[in-house]
Design a protein around this motif. Structure first.
Motif, PDB file in Angstrom:
ATOM      1  N   PRO A 155       0.841  -1.205   0.000  1.00  0.00           N
ATOM      2  CA  PRO A 155       0.000   0.000   0.000  1.00  0.00           C
ATOM      3  C   PRO A 155       0.876   1.256   0.000  1.00  0.00           C
ATOM      4  N   GLU A 156       0.510   2.225  -0.803  1.00  0.00           N
ATOM      5  CA  GLU A 156       1.344   3.420  -0.965  1.00  0.00           C
ATOM      6  C   GLU A 156       1.578   4.141   0.357  1.00  0.00           C
ATOM      7  N   GLN A 157       0.572   4.151   1.229  1.00  0.00           N
ATOM      8  CA  GLN A 157       0.705   4.865   2.490  1.00  0.00           C
ATOM      9  C   GLN A 157       1.691   4.184   3.444  1.00  0.00           C
ATOM     10  N   ASP A 158       1.989   2.909   3.189  1.00  0.00           N
ATOM     11  CA  ASP A 158       2.901   2.157   4.060  1.00  0.00           C
ATOM     12  C   ASP A 158       4.296   2.004   3.460  1.00  0.00           C
ATOM     13  N   ALA A 159       4.445   2.337   2.200  1.00  0.00           N
ATOM     14  CA  ALA A 159       5.667   2.003   1.476  1.00  0.00           C
ATOM     15  C   ALA A 159       6.907   2.686   2.046  1.00  0.00           C
ATOM     16  N   SER A 160       6.811   3.984   2.307  1.00  0.00           N
ATOM     17  CA  SER A 160       7.978   4.718   2.785  1.00  0.00           C
ATOM     18  C   SER A 160       8.486   4.154   4.105  1.00  0.00           C
ATOM     19  N   LYS A 161       7.595   3.936   5.056  1.00  0.00           N
ATOM     20  CA  LYS A 161       7.976   3.405   6.356  1.00  0.00           C
ATOM     21  C   LYS A 161       8.584   2.016   6.226  1.00  0.00           C
ATOM     22  N   LEU A 162       7.986   1.157   5.398  1.00  0.00           N
ATOM     23  CA  LEU A 162       8.481  -0.201   5.227  1.00  0.00           C
ATOM     24  C   LEU A 162       9.871  -0.217   4.594  1.00  0.00           C
ATOM     25  N   ILE A 163      10.069   0.606   3.574  1.00  0.00           N
ATOM     26  CA  ILE A 163      11.368   0.673   2.897  1.00  0.00           C
ATOM     27  C   ILE A 163      12.460   1.093   3.868  1.00  0.00           C
ATOM     28  N   ILE A 164      12.186   2.104   4.656  1.00  0.00           N
ATOM     29  CA  ILE A 164      13.172   2.595   5.625  1.00  0.00           C
ATOM     30  C   ILE A 164      13.477   1.529   6.673  1.00  0.00           C
ATOM     31  N   GLN A 165      12.462   0.810   7.120  1.00  0.00           N
ATOM     32  CA  GLN A 165      12.658  -0.245   8.108  1.00  0.00           C
ATOM     33  C   GLN A 165      13.519  -1.370   7.559  1.00  0.00           C
ATOM     34  N   ILE A 166      13.239  -1.796   6.334  1.00  0.00           N
ATOM     35  CA  ILE A 166      13.998  -2.897   5.741  1.00  0.00           C
ATOM     36  C   ILE A 166      15.453  -2.492   5.515  1.00  0.00           C
ATOM     37  N   ASP A 167      15.674  -1.271   5.056  1.00  0.00           N
ATOM     38  CA  ASP A 167      17.045  -0.806   4.874  1.00  0.00           C
ATOM     39  C   ASP A 167      17.791  -0.755   6.204  1.00  0.00           C
ATOM     40  N   LYS A 168      17.119  -0.358   7.263  1.00  0.00           N
ATOM     41  CA  LYS A 168      17.752  -0.335   8.582  1.00  0.00           C
ATOM     42  C   LYS A 168      18.126  -1.737   9.022  1.00  0.00           C
ATOM     43  N   ARG A 169      17.259  -2.708   8.760  1.00  0.00           N
ATOM     44  CA  ARG A 169      17.553  -4.091   9.117  1.00  0.00           C
ATOM     45  C   ARG A 169      18.760  -4.611   8.342  1.00  0.00           C
ATOM     46  N   ARG A 170      18.804  -4.285   7.060  1.00  0.00           N
ATOM     47  CA  ARG A 170      19.944  -4.718   6.245  1.00  0.00           C
ATOM     48  C   ARG A 170      21.230  -4.083   6.748  1.00  0.00           C
ATOM     49  N   ALA A 171      21.167  -2.804   7.062  1.00  0.00           N
ATOM     50  CA  ALA A 171      22.350  -2.114   7.565  1.00  0.00           C
ATOM     51  C   ALA A 171      22.783  -2.687   8.906  1.00  0.00           C
ATOM     52  N   ASN A 172      21.833  -2.946   9.807  1.00  0.00           N
ATOM     53  CA  ASN A 172      22.164  -3.510  11.112  1.00  0.00           C
ATOM     54  C   ASN A 172      22.839  -4.867  10.974  1.00  0.00           C
ATOM     55  N   HIS A 173      22.267  -5.695  10.116  1.00  0.00           N
ATOM     56  CA  HIS A 173      22.826  -7.031   9.901  1.00  0.00           C
ATOM     57  C   HIS A 173      24.243  -6.932   9.351  1.00  0.00           C
ATOM     58  N   TYR A 174      24.413  -6.120   8.319  1.00  0.00           N
ATOM     59  CA  TYR A 174      25.721  -5.977   7.671  1.00  0.00           C
ATOM     60  C   TYR A 174      26.745  -5.386   8.627  1.00  0.00           C
ATOM     61  N   ASN A 175      26.378  -4.342   9.334  1.00  0.00           N
ATOM     62  CA  ASN A 175      27.310  -3.664  10.232  1.00  0.00           C
ATOM     63  C   ASN A 175      27.669  -4.515  11.443  1.00  0.00           C
ATOM     64  N   THR A 176      26.777  -5.444  11.810  1.00  0.00           N
ATOM     65  CA  THR A 176      27.046  -6.327  12.937  1.00  0.00           C
ATOM     66  C   THR A 176      28.040  -7.418  12.578  1.00  0.00           C
ATOM     67  N   PHE A 177      27.874  -7.988  11.385  1.00  0.00           N
ATOM     68  CA  PHE A 177      28.661  -9.161  11.035  1.00  0.00           C
ATOM     69  C   PHE A 177      29.876  -8.877  10.156  1.00  0.00           C
ATOM     70  N   THR A 178      30.099  -7.631   9.792  1.00  0.00           N
ATOM     71  CA  THR A 178      31.279  -7.292   9.003  1.00  0.00           C
ATOM     72  C   THR A 178      32.001  -6.125   9.673  1.00  0.00           C
ATOM     73  N   GLU A 179      33.175  -5.822   9.184  1.00  0.00           N
ATOM     74  CA  GLU A 179      33.937  -4.691   9.700  1.00  0.00           C
ATOM     75  C   GLU A 179      33.702  -3.436   8.856  1.00  0.00           C
TER      76      GLU A 179
END
Length: 213
Positions: A155-179
């Motif tokens: 849904p368009e009204q949810d897209a921005s929030k969802l995209i930002i959340q998923i990118d944060k999860r990807r960044a957290n995962h990457y930054n945790t397990f790599t240098e």
């Protein structure tokens, strides 16, 4: 010619589609979610558990704290007695995928999407960095919202929030397990705004870069 290409990407940038186009054009093997099943077979962890754990935690010790145990594989989706009882579950998932990614890269020419593959391959002595091309695909948020709504039925009204959340999860995962830091230009050979050229032309650009590098 670079024979191993990794695609890191912002959500909604079309990175997965671009990666598949690159693999098809070059005749390379393509690996994305297939890595989950392969890692599951190799580690004994359940594929569903690996998929759920990916990019949804910031650290292994925190995840196990939430589970209430330093080793809860039996209740988290893997057979009791499998895996490493010393390592936190999140670390077991990362190690399982790491071993799978290294094995796939050693088998032959391929495109690998996500899962810290750029870091895993560039830091392992078994991989020749002259054979490796690490790519990061990004796009403006407004363009990613359009793609998420059109292709992922969000849904368009949810897209921005969802995209930002998923990118944060990807960044957290990457930054945790790599240098390294997710999305930091210093750690990629090529960073491409997919909205500038479109998915097809972006894929062509990556192909040309791999062939000429």
């Amino acid at each position: 010619m670079r024979h191993i290409i990794t695609i890191s990407r912002e959500y909604g940038s079309g990175g997965r589609t671009i990666g598949k186009k690159v693999a098809d054009t070059l005749g390379f093997a393509y690996y994305d979610k297939e890595i989950i099943d392969m890692a599951a077979q190799e580690s004994g962890l359940a594929a569903e558990f690996i998929e759920k754990t990916e990019q949804n935690i910031s650290s292994g010790w925190l995840y196990n704290l939430l589970l209430g145990s330093s080793y809860a594989v039996g209740t988290a989706g893997a057979p009791p007695g499998t895996g490493n009882p010393i390592l936190p579950l999140a670390d077991q998932v990362f190690n399982a995928e790491r071993k799978t990614i290294l094995r796939l890269a050693q088998q032959g020419s391929c495109v690998i999407v996500g899962r810290c593959a750029d870091y895993i391959l560039s830091t392992d002595p078994s991989i020749n960095n002259n054979e490796l091309l690490n790519v990061f695909v990004y796009a403006p948020l407004r363009e990613r919202i359009k793609r998420a709504v059109a292709h992922y039925t969000i849904p368009e009204q949810d897209a921005s929030k969802l995209i930002i959340q998923i990118d944060k999860r990807r960044a957290n995962h990457y930054n945790t397990f790599t240098e390294n830091t997710w999305g930091d230009r210093r750690h990629y050979d090529l960073m491409v705004n997919s909205s500038l050229l479109g998915l097809d032309r972006t894929a062509e650009l990556i192909v040309e870069s791999a062939q000429k590098a």
